[in-house]
Every structure is written in structure tokens, then in C-alpha cells.
Design an enzyme around this catalytic site. Structure first.
Site, PDB file in Angstrom:
ATOM      1  N   HIS A  29       0.838  -1.205   0.000  1.00  7.30           N
ATOM      2  CA  HIS A  29       0.000   0.000   0.000  1.00  7.30           C
ATOM      3  C   HIS A  29       0.864   1.241   0.000  1.00  7.30           C
ATOM      4  O   HIS A  29       0.473   2.293  -0.491  1.00  7.30           O
ATOM      5  CB  HIS A  29      -0.893   0.059   1.242  1.00  7.30           C
ATOM      6  CG  HIS A  29      -1.699  -1.157   1.468  1.00  7.30           C
ATOM      7  ND1 HIS A  29      -2.629  -1.596   0.550  1.00  7.30           N
ATOM      8  CD2 HIS A  29      -1.712  -2.056   2.481  1.00  7.30           C
ATOM      9  CE1 HIS A  29      -3.189  -2.705   1.006  1.00  7.30           C
ATOM     10  NE2 HIS A  29      -2.646  -3.006   2.174  1.00  7.30           N
ATOM     11  N   HIS A  34       2.076   8.820   0.861  1.00  8.11           N
ATOM     12  CA  HIS A  34       0.969   8.770  -0.093  1.00  8.11           C
ATOM     13  C   HIS A  34       1.335   9.651  -1.278  1.00  8.11           C
ATOM     14  O   HIS A  34       1.834  10.764  -1.096  1.00  8.11           O
ATOM     15  CB  HIS A  34      -0.323   9.282   0.550  1.00  8.11           C
ATOM     16  CG  HIS A  34      -0.785   8.453   1.708  1.00  8.11           C
ATOM     17  ND1 HIS A  34      -1.628   7.369   1.560  1.00  8.11           N
ATOM     18  CD2 HIS A  34      -0.488   8.524   3.026  1.00  8.11           C
ATOM     19  CE1 HIS A  34      -1.845   6.826   2.757  1.00  8.11           C
ATOM     20  NE2 HIS A  34      -1.165   7.505   3.662  1.00  8.11           N
TER      21      HIS A  34
HETATM   22  N1  DPN Z   1      -1.907   3.181   6.998  1.00  2.00           N
HETATM   23  C1  DPN Z   1      -1.968   4.365   7.824  1.00  2.00           C
HETATM   24  C2  DPN Z   1      -2.357   5.601   7.017  1.00  2.00           C
HETATM   25  O1  DPN Z   1      -2.446   5.542   5.805  1.00  2.00           O
HETATM   26  O2  DPN Z   1      -2.540   6.677   7.598  1.00  2.00           O
HETATM   27  C3  DPN Z   1      -2.848   4.273   8.986  1.00  2.00           C
HETATM   28  C4  DPN Z   1      -2.731   3.067   9.881  1.00  2.00           C
HETATM   29  C5  DPN Z   1      -1.872   3.072  10.964  1.00  2.00           C
HETATM   30  C6  DPN Z   1      -3.552   1.963   9.668  1.00  2.00           C
HETATM   31  C7  DPN Z   1      -1.814   2.010  11.802  1.00  2.00           C
HETATM   32  C8  DPN Z   1      -3.507   0.890  10.538  1.00  2.00           C
HETATM   33  C9  DPN Z   1      -2.628   0.912  11.608  1.00  2.00           C
HETATM   34 ZN    ZN Z   2      -1.168   7.387   5.670  1.00  7.50          ZN
END
Ligand code: DPN
Ligand code: ZN
Length: 228
Positions: A65, A92
């Protein structure tokens, strides 16, 4: 669940709530948002950052991701008298939050958690410019394929990754990926850092295309700003 979430198609953001039944992804106070209609709040204090000069990064992972740096304990921030430990930093591309409708080429998330499992995320926008040293560092450790992970054993100073001006926007939202957990304190720094086009391109090659979630409704939430 059997299916895993993604950023497009049948497992994309519109389906996250079905895929992850126990999630908050259909909640009313989600992230990201477009940052508009904010109010000055003079009682908001500077974020108390306790980022050491020689922090140990445990590993860097391509989790499919995003590219994510996992930290050893040590770095933390204080928010309303509570300590939140820096757990991980990821990216991102392009940005998730927009500021007055403007989307930046890159957004970096510093994910912190406290003893009760509550999150505070500091978001740092990056615009194109002269590459900053931490990103040179980043390039030399990037894993190439989704699922790959590298142990990292170098001292790292998170402060080097941040703009000098720490004024911010603040609001309460959610994690921007499943489980979209609500009750997250969001601090979005107003001043962007700079990254080179090469660095953005490199991250683009490693992460899913457009790994951002669309703007979520404010639903009456207050949004605050510090500084001018
Ligand atoms: N994946 C992170 C985000 O995009 O902000 C958030 C996240 C953190 C998800 C910890 C799950 C556990
Ligand atoms: Zn994030």
C-alpha cells in the site's frame, strides 16, 4: 476477511466498509479532508516533538500500500499531556489531504500511538524542489517489491525530515486506510518540505498508483490553524 483492500476497483475505497466489517470506514468523521473554513485558535500550543538525533529505524517495508519505515521505541510527541510514540512513517502519492483544494505531489504520515491505543498523525506535505537529505537516505534503503522488507541499522533524525515552521492545521479524523479507526488527532504542517522529481518518481514506482483516499465530508467538524 478473505479479500484485501486496495486503492482501485472491487477492493477500492468505496468497498472498504464491506471488506472490513469491523472497521469505521463508513463513519461520519473520516480522513482525509479538504482543509478549508478553518478557525484560528490561539490556545493551541506548538506540538512538543521529542525526536532524537540518533533514532533507530527497525526496518523499511513495502507493504503493498505504501513504503513504510518502522521505528524502534524512543521518538515521541506530547499531546494534551499524553505521550504518543512514533511507530511508523509512510507515504501517499499524491497527497491525501488537500489545502484549499490543492493536492501536493507527496504526503508523509508520522503515525504515533499512546498507551490507550489512540492515534496522533503528523502529516507533512512535500512539493517539488531541491532534494532533502533524508530522502537520499530513503532511496538507499528502499525495498523493490511489494512484500519486501529490509532491516535498517542507521541512526536517523526525524527532525531533518520536517520543515522549520511547525505551524499546523488540526482536526479530529480517522486513519485513511482500513480499519479507518476514528478519534485520530491530525496535525497537518502548513509548510511543505521539498523532494526532487526523481524521488517522487522512485516512490511512484514502488507504491500503488494514486495511493490516496478521496476527500471525506467534514460533517460539522471544527478545523483549527496556528500561525499566520
Ligand atoms: N496506513 C496508515 C495511514 O495511511 O494513515 C494508517 C494506519 C496506521 C492503519 C496504523 C492501521 C494501523
Ligand atoms: Zn497514511
Amino acid at each position: 476477511s478473505s479479500k484485501h483492500w486496495s486503492y482501485a476497483g472491487e477492493t477500492g475505497p468505496e468497498h472498504w466498509a464491506e471488506i472490513e466489517a469491523e472497521s469505521d470506514c463508513n463513519g461520519k468523521f473520516q480522513s482525509p479532508i479538504n482543509i478549508v473554513k478553518y478557525e484560528e485558535n490561539n490556545s493551541l500550543k506548538p506540538i512538543a516533538l521529542h525526536y532524537a538525533e540518533n533514532t533507530k529505524i527497525h526496518d523499511v517495508t513495502n507493504n503493498g500500500h505504501s513504503i513504510q519505515y518502522n521505528f524502534e521505541s524512543g521518538d515521541n510527541i506530547m499531546v494534551n499531556g499524553l505521550r504518543y510514540d512514533l511507530k511508523q512513517v509512510h507515504f501517499h502519492e499524491p497527497s491525501e489531504h488537500t489545502i484549499d483544494g490543492v493536492r501536493y505531489p507527496l504526503e508523509m504520515h508520522l503515525v504515533h500511538i499512546n498507551d490507550s491505543g489512540q492515534y496522533t498523525v503528523i502529516a507533512v506535505m512535500a512539493k517539488e524542489g531541491v532534494s532533502s537529505i533524508p530522502f537520499d537516505f530513503l532511496e538507499s534503503f528502499l525495498p523493490l517489491k511489494a512484500g519486501e522488507k529490509k532491516e535498517v541499522d542507521l541512526p536517523f533524525n526525524m527532525n531533518d525530515n520536517l520543515p522549520s515552521n511547525k505551524d499546523y492545521f488540526f482536526y479530529t479524523g480517522s486513519l485513511t486506510t482500513p480499519p479507518c479507526t476514528e478519534g485520530v488527532n491530525w496535525y497537518i504542517l502548513k509548510e511543505p518540505i521539498t523532494v526532487s522529481l526523481e524521488q517522487v518518481d522512485l516512490l511512484k514506482k514502488l507504491m500503488p498508483i494514486n495511493n490516496y483516499r478521496n476527500e471525506q465530508p467534514h460533517n460539522g467538524r471544527q478545523l483549527y490553524v496556528t500561525g499566520n
